[in-house]
Design a protein around this motif. Structure first.
Motif, PDB file in Angstrom:
ATOM      1  N   TYR A 229      12.166  -7.641   9.669  1.00  0.00           N
ATOM      2  CA  TYR A 229      12.074  -6.629   8.393  1.00  0.00           C
ATOM      3  C   TYR A 229      10.633  -6.301   8.241  1.00  0.00           C
ATOM      4  O   TYR A 229       9.797  -7.225   8.495  1.00  0.00           O
ATOM      5  CB  TYR A 229      12.665  -7.551   7.261  1.00  0.00           C
TER       6      TYR A 229
ATOM      7  N   PHE B 188      -1.960 -13.974   7.998  1.00  0.00           N
ATOM      8  CA  PHE B 188      -2.652 -12.547   7.694  1.00  0.00           C
ATOM      9  C   PHE B 188      -3.313 -11.874   8.674  1.00  0.00           C
ATOM     10  O   PHE B 188      -3.894 -12.583   9.558  1.00  0.00           O
ATOM     11  CB  PHE B 188      -3.888 -12.779   6.655  1.00  0.00           C
TER      12      PHE B 188
ATOM     13  N   LYS C 129       1.314 -10.752   6.896  1.00  0.00           N
ATOM     14  CA  LYS C 129       0.693  -9.519   6.118  1.00  0.00           C
ATOM     15  C   LYS C 129      -0.226  -8.927   6.877  1.00  0.00           C
ATOM     16  O   LYS C 129      -1.130  -9.277   7.100  1.00  0.00           O
ATOM     17  CB  LYS C 129       0.133 -10.129   4.630  1.00  0.00           C
TER      18      LYS C 129
ATOM     19  N   GLN D 117       8.216  -5.106   4.611  1.00  0.00           N
ATOM     20  CA  GLN D 117       8.324  -4.957   3.327  1.00  0.00           C
ATOM     21  C   GLN D 117       7.155  -4.390   2.898  1.00  0.00           C
ATOM     22  O   GLN D 117       6.105  -4.688   3.233  1.00  0.00           O
ATOM     23  CB  GLN D 117       8.558  -6.338   2.680  1.00  0.00           C
TER      24      GLN D 117
ATOM     25  N   LEU E 203       4.348  -6.124   4.823  1.00  0.00           N
ATOM     26  CA  LEU E 203       4.650  -7.651   5.123  1.00  0.00           C
ATOM     27  C   LEU E 203       5.553  -7.782   6.052  1.00  0.00           C
ATOM     28  O   LEU E 203       6.815  -7.294   5.975  1.00  0.00           O
ATOM     29  CB  LEU E 203       5.015  -8.347   4.050  1.00  0.00           C
TER      30      LEU E 203
ATOM     31  N   LEU F 207      15.288  -3.721   7.214  1.00  0.00           N
ATOM     32  CA  LEU F 207      15.711  -4.058   8.531  1.00  0.00           C
ATOM     33  C   LEU F 207      14.952  -3.164   9.622  1.00  0.00           C
ATOM     34  O   LEU F 207      14.937  -2.056   9.535  1.00  0.00           O
ATOM     35  CB  LEU F 207      17.020  -4.313   8.984  1.00  0.00           C
TER      36      LEU F 207
ATOM     37  N   GLY G 117       6.365  -3.591  -3.660  1.00  0.00           N
ATOM     38  CA  GLY G 117       7.261  -3.072  -4.740  1.00  0.00           C
ATOM     39  C   GLY G 117       8.889  -2.638  -4.286  1.00  0.00           C
ATOM     40  O   GLY G 117       9.344  -2.371  -5.247  1.00  0.00           O
ATOM     41  N   GLU G 118       8.915  -3.228  -2.884  1.00  0.00           N
ATOM     42  CA  GLU G 118      10.161  -2.707  -2.260  1.00  0.00           C
ATOM     43  C   GLU G 118      11.107  -3.985  -1.824  1.00  0.00           C
ATOM     44  O   GLU G 118      10.154  -5.050  -1.531  1.00  0.00           O
ATOM     45  CB  GLU G 118      10.137  -1.738  -1.139  1.00  0.00           C
ATOM     46  N   GLY G 119      12.034  -3.775  -1.474  1.00  0.00           N
ATOM     47  CA  GLY G 119      12.904  -5.121  -0.797  1.00  0.00           C
ATOM     48  C   GLY G 119      12.418  -4.892   0.783  1.00  0.00           C
ATOM     49  O   GLY G 119      12.271  -3.665   1.237  1.00  0.00           O
ATOM     50  N   PRO G 120      12.499  -5.756   1.604  1.00  0.00           N
ATOM     51  CA  PRO G 120      12.536  -5.847   2.980  1.00  0.00           C
ATOM     52  C   PRO G 120      13.392  -4.986   3.647  1.00  0.00           C
ATOM     53  O   PRO G 120      14.816  -4.928   2.879  1.00  0.00           O
ATOM     54  CB  PRO G 120      12.626  -7.302   3.256  1.00  0.00           C
TER      55      PRO G 120
ATOM     56  N   LEU H 261       8.468  -9.849   8.297  1.00  0.00           N
ATOM     57  CA  LEU H 261       9.262 -11.012   8.167  1.00  0.00           C
ATOM     58  C   LEU H 261      10.418 -11.052   9.325  1.00  0.00           C
ATOM     59  O   LEU H 261      10.868 -10.040   9.550  1.00  0.00           O
ATOM     60  CB  LEU H 261      10.128 -11.051   6.849  1.00  0.00           C
TER      61      LEU H 261
ATOM     62  N   GLY I  54      11.467 -15.957   7.951  1.00  0.00           N
ATOM     63  CA  GLY I  54      10.158 -16.861   8.188  1.00  0.00           C
ATOM     64  C   GLY I  54       9.363 -16.448   7.036  1.00  0.00           C
ATOM     65  O   GLY I  54       9.463 -16.163   5.942  1.00  0.00           O
ATOM     66  N   THR I  55       8.026 -17.227   7.310  1.00  0.00           N
ATOM     67  CA  THR I  55       6.877 -17.483   6.139  1.00  0.00           C
ATOM     68  C   THR I  55       6.292 -15.945   6.028  1.00  0.00           C
ATOM     69  O   THR I  55       5.596 -15.761   5.136  1.00  0.00           O
ATOM     70  CB  THR I  55       5.963 -18.282   6.514  1.00  0.00           C
ATOM     71  N   GLY I  56       6.464 -15.171   6.888  1.00  0.00           N
ATOM     72  CA  GLY I  56       6.064 -13.629   6.638  1.00  0.00           C
ATOM     73  C   GLY I  56       4.373 -13.456   7.456  1.00  0.00           C
ATOM     74  O   GLY I  56       3.686 -14.579   7.455  1.00  0.00           O
TER      75      GLY I  56
END
Lengths: 112, 113
Positions: free
Chosen positions: A35, A10, A107, A37, A86, A45, A40-43, A88, A103-105
């Protein structure tokens, strides 16, 4: 199993600050993708880096692929509230199966 | 279609019921992925289909989860005897080839009550 660890998990910063996100693995990847994100949306690129040591710039974002193709970093200069989301990283399998491992992302929140 | 389409967009189900989630990938994309994402978290890999190869099922969390891809196109993820911990957003993505972008659908938000 290929694992991609991102750090920090974070990050909350003020508008105008710089930041770096790291993506690390013990595995070698043929390429590395980043990526972003939004809720409410997908990631979506942002960039793909392919060559070890490669650096790509996308406006205020700078992406680097490690020499050994095991790690990558994303640097944002003068962060804006629109950068919030987020982030990724994703490694593409260096073998023939071409599987993408995320990856774990990280935020990121950029405060105006 | 123009993008990856997932249905339904939202699903509320009672604990113990079975659910089916559908993914229509971008036409011609040989790779198809299913991921699970809890609120604000990263993506948990579930299953990967690549062309005619045997799918990589290594991410499926239990034998209650299964997926198939018919004719190399549409995929269905089935969760049997749903549990509350199955509540999450289920994302599908498709990709054309190596090093190409994975295009994601908007996901199915599953809530098990």
């Amino acid at each position: 199993t290929q694992l991609l660890e991102q750090s920090p998990q974070f990050l909350s910063i003020q508008e105008g600050e710089n930041l770096t996100v790291y993506c690390n693995s013990s595995s070698v990847f043929s390429s590395l993708q980043w990526y972003r994100q939004e809720p409410g949306e997908g990631p979506v690129l942002l960039v793909t880096v392919v060559t070890g040591g490669e650096v790509k710039k996308l406006k205020r974002l700078t992406f680097q692929f490690g020499d050994a193709r095991k790690d990558s970093s994303l640097h944002i200069t003068a962060a804006q509230p629109g950068d919030t989301g987020l982030y990724l990283c994703a490694g593409v399998d260096s073998g023939g199966y071409q599987k993408v491992t995320f990856g774990t992302g990280t935020k990121l929140q950029v405060i105006p | 279609g123009a993008g990856v389409s997932q249905s339904p967009s939202n699903k509320v189900t009672e604990k113990g019921k079975d659910v089916e989630l559908r993914c229509d990938p971008i036409s011609g994309h040989t790779a198809l992925y299913w991921y699970r994402q809890s609120l604000g978290q990263g993506l948990e890999f579930l299953i990967y289909f690549q062309g005619n190869s045997a799918p990589d099922k290594s991410g499926l969390p239990s034998d209650r989860f299964s997926a198939e891809r018919t004719g190399g196109s549409v995929s269905t993820l089935t969760i049997q005897r749903t549990q509350q911990e199955d509540s999450a957003v289920y994302l599908c993505a498709s990709s054309l080839a190596r090093d190409r972008a994975a295009f994601f659908g908007q996901g199915t938000r599953l809530t098990v009550v």
